[in-house]
Scaffold this active site. Structure first.
Site, PDB file in Angstrom:
ATOM      1  N   SER A  31       0.848  -1.188   0.000  1.00  0.00           N
ATOM      2  CA  SER A  31       0.000   0.000   0.000  1.00  0.00           C
ATOM      3  C   SER A  31       0.886   1.241   0.000  1.00  0.00           C
ATOM      4  CB  SER A  31      -0.913  -0.021   1.238  1.00  0.00           C
ATOM      5  OG  SER A  31      -1.715   1.134   1.314  1.00  0.00           O
ATOM      6  N   CYS A  32       0.279   2.402  -0.252  1.00  0.00           N
ATOM      7  CA  CYS A  32       1.023   3.667  -0.214  1.00  0.00           C
ATOM      8  C   CYS A  32       0.014   4.805  -0.123  1.00  0.00           C
ATOM      9  CB  CYS A  32       1.928   3.801  -1.434  1.00  0.00           C
ATOM     10  SG  CYS A  32       1.047   3.786  -3.012  1.00  0.00           S
ATOM     11  N   GLY A  33       0.228   5.896  -0.865  1.00  0.00           N
ATOM     12  CA  GLY A  33      -0.707   7.007  -0.852  1.00  0.00           C
ATOM     13  C   GLY A  33      -1.874   6.810  -1.796  1.00  0.00           C
TER      14      GLY A  33
END
Length: 342
Positions: free
Chosen positions: A286-288
């Site tokens: 996951s990330c932004g």
């Protein structure tokens, strides 16, 4: 039929067979790389062996996936105009998306993806090598490469990286874009098994720490300050923090700070081990907005860490998560002390 005619016919057949064999050999030489990551020299050699423009044979195509965060003054198309690999195509991460979603960069449907590939003149039998900007080295290109693989493009690779291409003195061009010949790219269904949804990630977060939980690991590629909640998100309306139980692993940790290229597989495996990532358990990156999550997914692939069948990317990532969970659910964790424990 006379002997001379038979001989001429046989000789003609051999020439035709030889031409077909030569074309097949040349085509194969332009589209085969030994690894997913491609060096500048390997890409330069492949581009030099490309058949002529008018040839129907498969080609090696460099595709620029330049993209910058919304709080950055630069744009992908701007830097593409300034410096690019000769005859490269541009894949616009801000346009090839699910236009009906309120969240940025959500995956397009199969028809939209096929249209985008058609417009940049990539055929299904072409070998695609996706690359990033010389400024960032590795950032958004893994997302585009992952997307192409998701929609079944047979031969997708990643340049490691354009910074080294420029520093190595390989050919570049600049200026306005030239037109490319569009093609008909077939519509292929997306491999949904590689994508994690909000609902799935929420179930994992709610089960975190409970007896009998599946132990799915969520890796967060954002900078540590955003994961702890200390630093703000680049989108000012969104709270920072992290998903319960997620592991902070900034994407920059898998890249050499000098070359901005991926570390060697052995070092990548050590990084994952030191973070406590179990290769025997499922992993979600996951990330932004789902862009740099693919940097981690690529590092996992390069390191052969964890089963490819049990690795996924959370498409909506933090931007979706922070807007969809409610305060009462307590699913946005803000803590600086939990960083070391994770």
């Amino acid at each position: 039929m006379s002997v001379s005619v038979l001989f001429r016919s046989h000789r003609t057949g051999l020439r035709q067979l030889g031409c077909r064999t030569t074309r097949a050999f040349l085509a194969a030489s332009t589209r085969h790389f030994s690894n997913f990551l491609v060096t500048p020299q390997e890409l330069a050699d492949a581009l030099e062996k490309n058949p002529p423009k008018v040839s129907p044979e498969p080609k090696t195509v460099a595709v620029c996936a330049a993209w910058f965060l919304p709080n950055d003054e630069r744009t992908g198309i701007q830097v593409f105009r300034e410096t690019r690999i000769p005859k490269a195509r541009f894949f616009d991460l801000d346009k090839v998306i699910n236009k009906h979603s309120p969240y940025p960069h959500m995956l397009p449907d199969a028809k939209e993806f096929a249209l985008a590939m058609s417009e940049i003149g990539v055929r299904r039998d072409d070998t695609v090598v996706v690359y990033d900007t010389k400024e960032l080295g590795i950032f958004s290109a893994p997302r585009v490469a992952w997307t192409m693989k998701l929609f079944g493009h047979p031969k997708v690779h990643l340049l490691n990286n354009f910074k080294l291409w420029v520093d190595g003195g390989f050919p570049i061009e600049t200026g306005e874009l030239y037109s490319v010949d569009c093609c008909t790219y077939p519509i292929h269904p997306m491999d949904e098994s590689k994508v994690a949804s909000f609902e799935e990630v929420k179930d994992i977060a709610l089960d975190y720490g409970k007896e009998g939980a599946e132990g799915v690991q969520i890796l967060d590629a954002r900078p540590t300050g955003r994961w702890t909640g200390k630093d703000p998100e680049p989108r000012p309306t969104i709270s920072s923090g992290h998903i319960p139980g997620s592991i902070s692993l900034p994407f920059s940790a898998v890249l050499d700070p000098e070359t901005k290229a991926f570390y060697e597989p052995e070092r990548l495996r050590k990084i994952f081990q030191e973070k406590g990532v179990d290769p025997e358990k499922p992993i979600i990156s996951s990330c932004g907005t789902g862009v740099t999550a693919c940097v981690l997914e690529t590092a996992l692939e390069v390191a052969s860490y964890g089963s490819a069948e049990s690795r996924r990317v959370y498409d909506g990532s933090w931007t979706e998560w922070a807007q969809r969970v409610t305060p009462a659910e307590n699913l946005i964790i803000k803590t600086e002390g939990e960083e070391d424990a994770a």
